[in-house]
Write a protein that holds these residues in place. Sequence first.
Motif, PDB file in Angstrom:
ATOM      1  N   SER A   1       2.333  -4.936   2.933  1.00 42.53           N
ATOM      2  CA  SER A   1       1.951  -5.769   1.794  1.00 42.53           C
ATOM      3  C   SER A   1       0.635  -6.473   2.093  1.00 42.53           C
ATOM      4  N   TYR A   2      -0.271  -6.432   1.129  1.00 39.28           N
ATOM      5  CA  TYR A   2      -1.573  -7.076   1.285  1.00 39.28           C
ATOM      6  C   TYR A   2      -1.773  -8.204   0.275  1.00 39.28           C
ATOM      7  N   GLY A   3      -0.689  -8.632  -0.357  1.00 42.90           N
ATOM      8  CA  GLY A   3      -0.814  -9.622  -1.409  1.00 42.90           C
ATOM      9  C   GLY A   3      -1.093 -11.030  -0.942  1.00 42.90           C
ATOM     10  N   ASP A   4      -0.753 -11.336   0.320  1.00 43.96           N
ATOM     11  CA  ASP A   4      -0.942 -12.709   0.785  1.00 43.96           C
ATOM     12  C   ASP A   4      -1.925 -12.806   1.942  1.00 43.96           C
ATOM     13  N   ARG A   5      -2.768 -11.792   2.123  1.00 42.85           N
ATOM     14  CA  ARG A   5      -3.731 -11.783   3.219  1.00 42.85           C
ATOM     15  C   ARG A   5      -5.139 -12.027   2.684  1.00 42.85           C
ATOM     16  N   SER A   6      -5.858 -12.865   3.382  1.00 40.45           N
ATOM     17  CA  SER A   6      -7.270 -13.074   3.044  1.00 40.45           C
ATOM     18  C   SER A   6      -8.104 -12.753   4.268  1.00 40.45           C
ATOM     19  N   TYR A   7      -9.400 -12.468   4.037  1.00 44.78           N
ATOM     20  CA  TYR A   7     -10.251 -11.953   5.102  1.00 44.78           C
ATOM     21  C   TYR A   7     -11.627 -12.609   5.043  1.00 44.78           C
ATOM     22  N   HIS A   8     -11.855 -13.534   5.951  1.00 41.49           N
ATOM     23  CA  HIS A   8     -13.141 -14.229   6.038  1.00 41.49           C
ATOM     24  C   HIS A   8     -14.254 -13.193   6.249  1.00 41.49           C
TER      25      HIS A   8
ATOM     26  N   PHE B   1      -9.304  -2.047   7.600  1.00 38.40           N
ATOM     27  CA  PHE B   1      -9.321  -0.640   7.180  1.00 38.40           C
ATOM     28  C   PHE B   1      -9.182   0.275   8.389  1.00 38.40           C
ATOM     29  N   PRO B   2      -8.450   1.365   8.252  1.00 32.82           N
ATOM     30  CA  PRO B   2      -7.724   1.788   7.044  1.00 32.82           C
ATOM     31  C   PRO B   2      -6.479   0.946   6.795  1.00 32.82           C
ATOM     32  N   LEU B   3      -6.161   0.766   5.508  1.00 32.74           N
ATOM     33  CA  LEU B   3      -4.926   0.081   5.174  1.00 32.74           C
ATOM     34  C   LEU B   3      -3.744   0.940   5.609  1.00 32.74           C
TER      35      LEU B   3
ATOM     36  N   LEU C   1      -9.530   4.264  -2.753  1.00 31.28           N
ATOM     37  CA  LEU C   1      -9.399   4.486  -1.319  1.00 31.28           C
ATOM     38  C   LEU C   1      -8.890   5.892  -1.045  1.00 31.28           C
ATOM     39  N   TYR C   2      -9.418   6.491   0.020  1.00 32.64           N
ATOM     40  CA  TYR C   2      -8.924   7.778   0.484  1.00 32.64           C
ATOM     41  C   TYR C   2      -8.367   7.587   1.896  1.00 32.64           C
ATOM     42  N   ARG C   3      -7.078   7.832   2.021  1.00 34.99           N
ATOM     43  CA  ARG C   3      -6.376   7.655   3.292  1.00 34.99           C
ATOM     44  C   ARG C   3      -6.654   6.270   3.892  1.00 34.99           C
ATOM     45  N   GLY C   4      -6.606   5.271   3.031  1.00 41.90           N
ATOM     46  CA  GLY C   4      -6.703   3.894   3.469  1.00 41.90           C
ATOM     47  C   GLY C   4      -8.097   3.331   3.581  1.00 41.90           C
ATOM     48  N   MET C   5      -9.135   4.143   3.334  1.00 42.67           N
ATOM     49  CA  MET C   5     -10.524   3.683   3.440  1.00 42.67           C
ATOM     50  C   MET C   5     -11.171   3.630   2.050  1.00 42.67           C
ATOM     51  N   PRO C   6     -11.847   2.538   1.702  1.00 44.20           N
ATOM     52  CA  PRO C   6     -12.543   2.471   0.409  1.00 44.20           C
ATOM     53  C   PRO C   6     -13.741   3.419   0.399  1.00 44.20           C
ATOM     54  N   VAL C   7     -13.759   4.345  -0.543  1.00 43.30           N
ATOM     55  CA  VAL C   7     -14.849   5.326  -0.611  1.00 43.30           C
ATOM     56  C   VAL C   7     -15.633   5.238  -1.919  1.00 43.30           C
ATOM     57  N   PHE C   8     -15.071   4.544  -2.915  1.00 43.61           N
ATOM     58  CA  PHE C   8     -15.743   4.420  -4.211  1.00 43.61           C
ATOM     59  C   PHE C   8     -15.423   3.052  -4.787  1.00 43.61           C
TER      60      PHE C   8
ATOM     61  N   PHE D   1       0.842  -1.189   0.000  1.00 43.28           N
ATOM     62  CA  PHE D   1       0.000   0.000   0.000  1.00 43.28           C
ATOM     63  C   PHE D   1       0.884   1.249   0.000  1.00 43.28           C
ATOM     64  N   PRO D   2       0.700   2.141  -0.982  1.00 43.79           N
ATOM     65  CA  PRO D   2       1.608   3.278  -1.139  1.00 43.79           C
ATOM     66  C   PRO D   2       1.270   4.449  -0.218  1.00 43.79           C
ATOM     67  N   GLU D   3       2.218   5.335  -0.060  1.00 42.30           N
ATOM     68  CA  GLU D   3       2.036   6.507   0.792  1.00 42.30           C
ATOM     69  C   GLU D   3       1.424   7.649  -0.013  1.00 42.30           C
ATOM     70  N   THR D   4       0.181   7.468  -0.420  1.00 41.00           N
ATOM     71  CA  THR D   4      -0.573   8.501  -1.126  1.00 41.00           C
ATOM     72  C   THR D   4      -1.948   8.604  -0.488  1.00 41.00           C
ATOM     73  N   ASP D   5      -2.533   9.807  -0.523  1.00 41.43           N
ATOM     74  CA  ASP D   5      -3.886   9.953   0.018  1.00 41.43           C
ATOM     75  C   ASP D   5      -4.888   9.111  -0.756  1.00 41.43           C
ATOM     76  N   TRP D   6      -4.731   9.085  -2.083  1.00 34.76           N
ATOM     77  CA  TRP D   6      -5.640   8.348  -2.945  1.00 34.76           C
ATOM     78  C   TRP D   6      -4.935   7.122  -3.514  1.00 34.76           C
ATOM     79  N   CYS D   7      -5.612   5.986  -3.473  1.00 37.40           N
ATOM     80  CA  CYS D   7      -5.030   4.769  -4.019  1.00 37.40           C
ATOM     81  C   CYS D   7      -6.121   3.907  -4.649  1.00 37.40           C
ATOM     82  N   TRP D   8      -5.846   3.416  -5.838  1.00 35.86           N
ATOM     83  CA  TRP D   8      -6.736   2.485  -6.528  1.00 35.86           C
ATOM     84  C   TRP D   8      -6.326   1.051  -6.217  1.00 35.86           C
TER      85      TRP D   8
END
Length: 280
Positions: free
Chosen positions: A250-257, A243-245, A107-114, A75-82
């Motif tokens: 790294s979120y590539g190997d995490r799953s969430y029941h 959330f927030p991320l 995502l805005y600051r780690g939270m999905p908004v759209f 997850f990058p250090e940007t306010d907005w992330c796709w």
Amino acid sequence: MEHHFWSTVLDLCGKTTTVVGSHLMGEAGQSFTEQKSDGSLVTVADRWADQELRRGIAAIFPDHGLLSEEGAHHFPETDWCWIIDPIDGTTNFSHGLPIWCIALGLLYRGMPVFGYVAVPPLHQVFHGFYQAPGHGDGAYLNQQPIQCQPGVPSHQAFFSLCARSISLLKRPFPCKIRMLGSASYNFLTVAAGYTLGAVERTPMIWDIAPAWPIVHGAGAHWASLESLDKLDPLSVKNVPDIFPLKFGESYGDRSYHTLVSASSELAAIFLPYIRDSVTQ
């Protein structure tokens, strides 16, 4: 946040998924398939679609971060992330089964908004907003508002589950079961009112982020089931711990029941069945 920003976001999603979807429709059932290290499938079409989506986003929003199933996982250090999934339902896609999606979450600051999820074979496009800066909450299917439809579990009502959750069927379940093969679409069946609930045992962040704002915008209930043995069915959390991320992780190997239900009351009904299936 200016209205122009969200118009640009919607325009970008519509144009890119239309182009990518049109190409993928010609590749479905024909694209060369490989098995990744985690056992999941990937096709040449997945990688092509990932590149096209990332290129389209970078051209319009060069300062936004990007995380995708086939690309970067930190997850990058940007306010907005796709967060994007070029083909959600790759196994369906590779066999020509027409339930697969192109999924994008912002995502805005780690939270999905759209969230924006196109389902080309079914001619469906979902999008939604939830706590988005400068925009009201809501969920839409082909531009028409949608809401979840709480009801009473019965054998005339549907519940959708993933292949890893079939142990739920070891005892009678209060709804008819459907298994669709696409995590995003699984969750969105609740938002659209098709099902009363849906469970995914191992969804990844790119399955969750695009669907999250649409599901919430439709008024559905979202529960993280990471600690099933500790959860009280009457107080199921509505915000997952993920959330927030966090920047740099790294979120590539995490799953969430995850359990999505048309209401918190239904979540309380479904949860004991899911808990039993996990602990058996």
